[in-house]
Enzyme design. Structure first.
Site, short mmCIF file in Angstrom:
data_model
loop_
_atom_site.label_atom_id
_atom_site.label_comp_id
_atom_site.label_asym_id
_atom_site.label_seq_id
_atom_site.Cartn_x
_atom_site.Cartn_y
_atom_site.Cartn_z
CD GLU A 44 -2.62 1.51 2.48
OE1 GLU A 44 -2.14 1.12 3.57
OE2 GLU A 44 -3.69 2.13 2.40
CD GLU A 69 2.11 8.22 5.08
OE1 GLU A 69 1.08 7.80 4.54
OE2 GLU A 69 2.55 9.38 4.87
CG ASP A 139 -1.34 13.74 -0.18
OD1 ASP A 139 -2.28 13.79 0.64
OD2 ASP A 139 -0.19 13.36 0.10
CE LYS A 143 -1.58 26.72 -5.98
NZ LYS A 143 -0.64 27.31 -5.03
CG ASP A 175 -12.16 12.30 -1.78
OD1 ASP A 175 -11.09 12.60 -2.34
OD2 ASP A 175 -12.41 12.60 -0.59
CB THR A 213 -8.52 4.21 3.89
OG1 THR A 213 -9.27 5.26 3.29
CG2 THR A 213 -8.12 3.19 2.85
CG HIS A 214 -8.66 8.25 8.99
ND1 HIS A 214 -9.33 8.03 10.16
CD2 HIS A 214 -8.46 9.59 8.91
CE1 HIS A 214 -9.51 9.17 10.77
NE2 HIS A 214 -9.01 10.13 10.04
C1 SAM Z 1 -4.61 11.80 1.67
S1 SAM Z 1 -3.65 10.68 2.57
C2 SAM Z 1 -4.58 9.16 2.48
C3 SAM Z 1 -4.18 8.19 3.55
C4 SAM Z 1 -4.87 6.82 3.49
N1 SAM Z 1 -4.55 6.11 2.26
C5 SAM Z 1 -6.37 6.94 3.64
O1 SAM Z 1 -7.08 6.70 2.64
O2 SAM Z 1 -6.82 7.25 4.73
C6 SAM Z 1 -2.33 10.35 1.42
C7 SAM Z 1 -1.09 9.80 2.12
O3 SAM Z 1 -0.09 9.52 1.15
C8 SAM Z 1 1.17 9.85 1.72
N2 SAM Z 1 2.13 10.00 0.60
C9 SAM Z 1 2.18 11.02 -0.29
N3 SAM Z 1 3.17 10.84 -1.17
C10 SAM Z 1 3.78 9.65 -0.84
C11 SAM Z 1 4.87 8.92 -1.37
N4 SAM Z 1 5.55 9.37 -2.45
N5 SAM Z 1 5.22 7.76 -0.78
C12 SAM Z 1 4.55 7.29 0.31
N6 SAM Z 1 3.50 7.97 0.87
C13 SAM Z 1 3.11 9.11 0.29
C14 SAM Z 1 0.88 11.10 2.49
O4 SAM Z 1 1.86 11.40 3.48
C15 SAM Z 1 -0.46 10.78 3.10
O5 SAM Z 1 -0.35 10.16 4.37
#
Ligand code: SAM
Length: 239
Positions: A44, A69, A139, A143, A175, A213-214
């Site tokens: 994941e 992460e 994320d 932009k 989403d 997921t959260h």
């Molecule tokens: C919007 S959160 C979603 C977290 C989780 N998947 C959920 O659905 O609750 C996106 C996560 O991806 C992580 N993330 C972003 N770029 C990443 C990368 N290149 N490698 C690993 N994690 C990354 C961020 O730190 C963040 O915790």
């Protein structure tokens, strides 16, 4: 929506065995090198607070799960959640202790890595090796000039395809409609062998930890539509 402040696991959770920095990882990431046996490996990317990893790894003990992460505090929090889900919240019950070098297989079938998934996929994951890649609510980087920072991009989808074994799955849920549409078009152009996306359904949740997921919980509680698909690498194309 802004993210809430993240807490590190409490003292009662001995999360060390479930946590690695990228420096502590073996050069090649496989079930054998990480866990010491050959169960199918699922990765994941962007595990956030670790809800998916904790529940999937307890639900499927016959598979291994690696979470990557980039936010170190979240990676540690997620390792604590895995430890708790696997019944190690009480250190008296932990047979391993925190003094691990990073080379010892973790107890159980899940592990959190603090680091960037992109170079790991680029250099450390063998071809045709993974049972699944999971990316949930990445994320959005709204932009246009920041879009190349998205974890699902031209380069990463080629790596997902290459590293998945025949029949392996790539799950992508978001989403953000724009991210979803751009990604579906981009995959069709970059990796047409992935074929058409297969819609996925999330079952109704009966309690707070019953969400995928959260972020999925937050979206559903706020009635925000979620776009859920998976791709499957064809069985007859090993490349
Ligand atoms: C919007 S959160 C979603 C977290 C989780 N998947 C959920 O659905 O609750 C996106 C996560 O991806 C992580 N993330 C972003 N770029 C990443 C990368 N290149 N490698 C690993 N994690 C990354 C961020 O730190 C963040 O915790």
């Amino acid at each position: 929506m802004p993210r809430s402040t993240i807490r590190l696991p409490g003292h009662h959770v001995d999360w060390g065995p479930w946590f690695r920095t990228t420096e502590q990882l073996p050069a090649t990431l496989t079930s054998e090198s990480l866990f010491g046996d050959q169960r199918p490996l699922e990765i994941e990317i962007g595990s956030g607070k670790g809800l998916f990893l904790a529940s999937a790894s307890t639900r499927q003990p016959d598979h291994h799960f690696l979470g990557i992460e980039i936010a170190d505090r979240y990676a540690r929090h997620a390792a604590g959640r895995i430890a708790t889900a696997h019944g190690y919240a009480d250190p008296d019950r932990n047979p391993v202790g925190t003094d691990l070098t990073g080379q010892t297989p973790p107890p159980g079938n899940a592990l959190m890595v603090s680091g960037n998934a992109e170079p790991l996929f680029e250099k450390q994951i063998p071809d045709n090796s993974l049972a699944a890649v999971h990316v949930y609510f990445p994320d959005p980087w709204w932009k246009k000039r920041h879009r190349r920072r998205r974890v699902v991009n031209e380069n990463s989808v080629r790596n997902f395809y290459r590293t998945l074994r025949p029949g392996g799955r790539f799950h992508f849920w978001t989403d953000v409609l724009d991210y979803f549409e751009i990604t579906i078009e981009m995959i069709a152009a970059e990796v047409p062998r992935f074929g058409v996306p297969i819609p996925e359904q999330q079952a109704e949740s009966t309690h707070a930890l019953d969400y995928h997921t959260h972020f999925e919980k937050r979206s559903r509680e706020n009635a925000i539509p979620v776009y859920r698909v998976r791709y499957e690498k064809p069985i007859d194309q090993g490349e």
